[in-house]
Design an enzyme around this catalytic site. Structure first.
Site, PDB file in Angstrom:
ATOM      1  CG  HIS A  71      -0.362   0.311   2.515  1.00 42.86           C
ATOM      2  ND1 HIS A  71      -0.050  -0.658   3.432  1.00 42.86           N
ATOM      3  CD2 HIS A  71      -0.003   1.488   3.094  1.00 42.86           C
ATOM      4  CE1 HIS A  71       0.464  -0.109   4.515  1.00 42.86           C
ATOM      5  NE2 HIS A  71       0.513   1.204   4.338  1.00 42.86           N
TER       6      HIS A  71
ATOM      7  CG  ASP B 141      -0.023  -3.985   2.651  1.00 42.40           C
ATOM      8  OD1 ASP B 141       0.197  -3.549   1.502  1.00 42.40           O
ATOM      9  OD2 ASP B 141      -0.207  -3.241   3.630  1.00 42.40           O
TER      10      ASP B 141
ATOM     11  CB  SER C 121       3.221   1.645   6.206  1.00 43.29           C
ATOM     12  OG  SER C 121       2.079   1.844   6.996  1.00 43.29           O
TER      13      SER C 121
END
EC number: 3.4.21.107
Length: 502
Positions: free
Chosen positions: A133, A163, A236
């Protein structure tokens, strides 16, 4: 008469008899005290070794491999500035004129949007791991190293299911990198370090412990490590390190009511990531094993209805075209082991199948009608299975007014052409339609609703009310206290056990 001096000798002997045990006891207590002091010193030394006074040496060692990631994407622009000035402002006419001129001209102009994330280098030749993402939809990806150097990156492959994304940069010299550790060895309470680029503030380190293991969020292949090390937006894709400096997780998500860290962060376990990265590096895509069944957990009431000894395994609710159907697996089979590993629940089975090689022949042990059977299945590829169609049986034509029956809080009717049309059911579907549900019944409590289709009862197909009555009587004759129903809603099947009562 006794010789003079004897009483003195006797007293000395008595004194010796009395004082020797006292002397021995003192020595024992002294030794015990020494052992205790030594144990305390040793315990303090072990504690000091387990929790270093400073994490700086470890941070200095591994930080050069952690990178900041900046992505750039072209997005559709807006037509003029909006909401910049209030009504009645002296600048209102100016901005209105600007907007009108923009509308009469070329229209909205594209603009660039930037996003920030983190990642880490896993090889000296420039492979970088991050979250999917972070780079999804990006036109440009820039990697900023700890030294401040910046390089453009290309996407090698991505896996939205976990992911994870694998990037590549071309550097003139070998890059510092880190290696993956075994996430299965991480214990709740172990110290961990999270590194990354939180909120775009640049390189940052936070420390905490492993709060929980094997967390599932929303994905099929989820295996998250929960940690209280501070993770925020921008972290992230960054690494979660153990105290050996090995990556045991990729920081992916947080649980927060306000968007900031409250000490509940999630890192995808390294043992999941390494398999994905290896496949992305070799193929540019993932290649997961595919069994080809729909499954649900075996609850206690389902186990009782099927006569199973314990609530374990994965209950097959449907077998569309695919490897399982070709091998002979059936709806109603309970998968007890897969490739020699005992199946506890559906989540474990899905992960094990996905981790198996495409084309591998595996042994699947199932419980079928109370007996254990082992079936060999050649696994297909999960990514090729999208869009596989369900199969059904032959459906008799029933256009007349259907017979209905009240059954355990349900009003049931055989499928007719009219009912199929109303419910959007395919013509080859066989079963009984639920036309009403008593909201005070167990059936309603367990989720049955008007419009559901019951295709099996007692693991036998039902097309008529008589079929259902026969299944009920057979369950009672067998001493069962509940009846297992296969219920379909919008094509999705699941088993539900309803108590038969007295």
């Amino acid at each position: 008469m006794q010789p003079r001096g004897m009483p003195h000798i006797r007293r000395s002997a008595e004194a010796r008899v009395i004082t020797k045990p006292a002397s021995a006891g003192w020595h024992i207590r002294a030794i015990a005290l020494t052992v205790l002091v030594f144990a305390l010193v040793l315990a303090q030394a072990v504690a000091a070794f387990a929790k270093p006074e400073s994490l700086a040496p470890l941070a200095e060692k591994i930080s050069p491999s952690v990178v900041n990631i900046t992505t750039s994407t072209v997005v559709e622009g807006r037509t003029g500035p909006r909401g910049i000035v209030p009504e009645g402002s002296p600048f209102e006419d100016f901005f209105r004129e600007f907007q009108d001129r923009n509308r009469d001209g070329e229209g909205p102009r594209p603009r660039r949007s930037s996003a920030l994330g983190s990642g880490f280098v896993i090889s000296e030749d420039g492979f970088v791991v991050t979250n999917n993402h972070v780079i999804d939809g990006a036109d440009e990806i820039t990697i900023e190293f700890f030294s401040g150097e910046e390089l453009k990156a290309t996407v090698i492959g991505t896996d939205p299911n976990t992911d994870i994304a694998l990037l590549k940069v071309e550097a003139e010299t070998p890059l510092p990198f880190v290696k993956f550790g075994d996430s299965n060895l991480a214990r709740v309470g172990d110290w961990v370090i999270a590194m990354g680029n939180p909120l775009g503030q640049g390189f940052s380190v936070s420390a905490g412990i492993v709060s929980a293991r094997n967390r599932a969020l929303s994905g099929t292949y989820d295996d998250y490590i929960q940690t209280d090390a501070a993770i925020n937006r921008g972290n992230s894709g960054g690494p979660l390190f153990n105290m050996d400096g090995d990556v045991i997780g990729v920081n992916t998500a947080i649980l927060s009511p306000n968007g900031g860290s409250i000490g509940i962060g999630f890192s995808m376990a390294s043992n999941v990531v390494t398999r994905v990265v290896d496949q992305l590096k070799e193929y540019g895509e993932t290649r997961r094993g595919w069994l080809g069944v729909r499954i649900q957990d075996v609850t206690q009431d389902v186990a009782d209805a099927m006569g199973l000894e314990k609530a374990a395994g994965a209950l097959i609710t449907d077998v569309p075209d695919g490897p399982a159907k070709e091998a002979g697996l059936l709806t109603g089979d309970v998968i007890m082991s897969f490739d020699g590993v005992e199946v506890e629940d559906t989540r474990g089975l899905v992960r094990q199948v996905g981790n198996s090689p495409v084309g591998a022949t595996v042994r699947v042990t199932v419980m079928r009608e109370g007996k254990s059977q082992t079936i060999k299945v050649v696994l297909g590829r999960r990514e090729d299975a999208d869009g596989a169609a369900d199969t059904g049986g032959e459906a008799p034509e029933q256009d007349k007014e259907p017979e209905t029956k009240d059954f355990l809080g349900l009003t049931l009717a055989p499928l007719t052409g009219t009912i199929r049309e109303e419910l959007g059911v395919e013509t080859d579907t066989v079963g009984l339609a639920v036309t009403a549900v008593d909201e005070a019944s167990e059936a309603f409590e367990k989720g049955l609703r008007t419009g559901d289709i019951i295709t099996e009862a007692g693991q036998q197909k039902v097309a008529t009310i008589a079929d259902l009555e026969a299944r009920v009587q057979a369950a009672k004759d067998a001493g069962r206290k509940s009846l297992l129903l296969l219920v379909r809603r919008a094509g999705d099947p699941r088993f539900v056990a309803l108590s038969l009562g007295d």
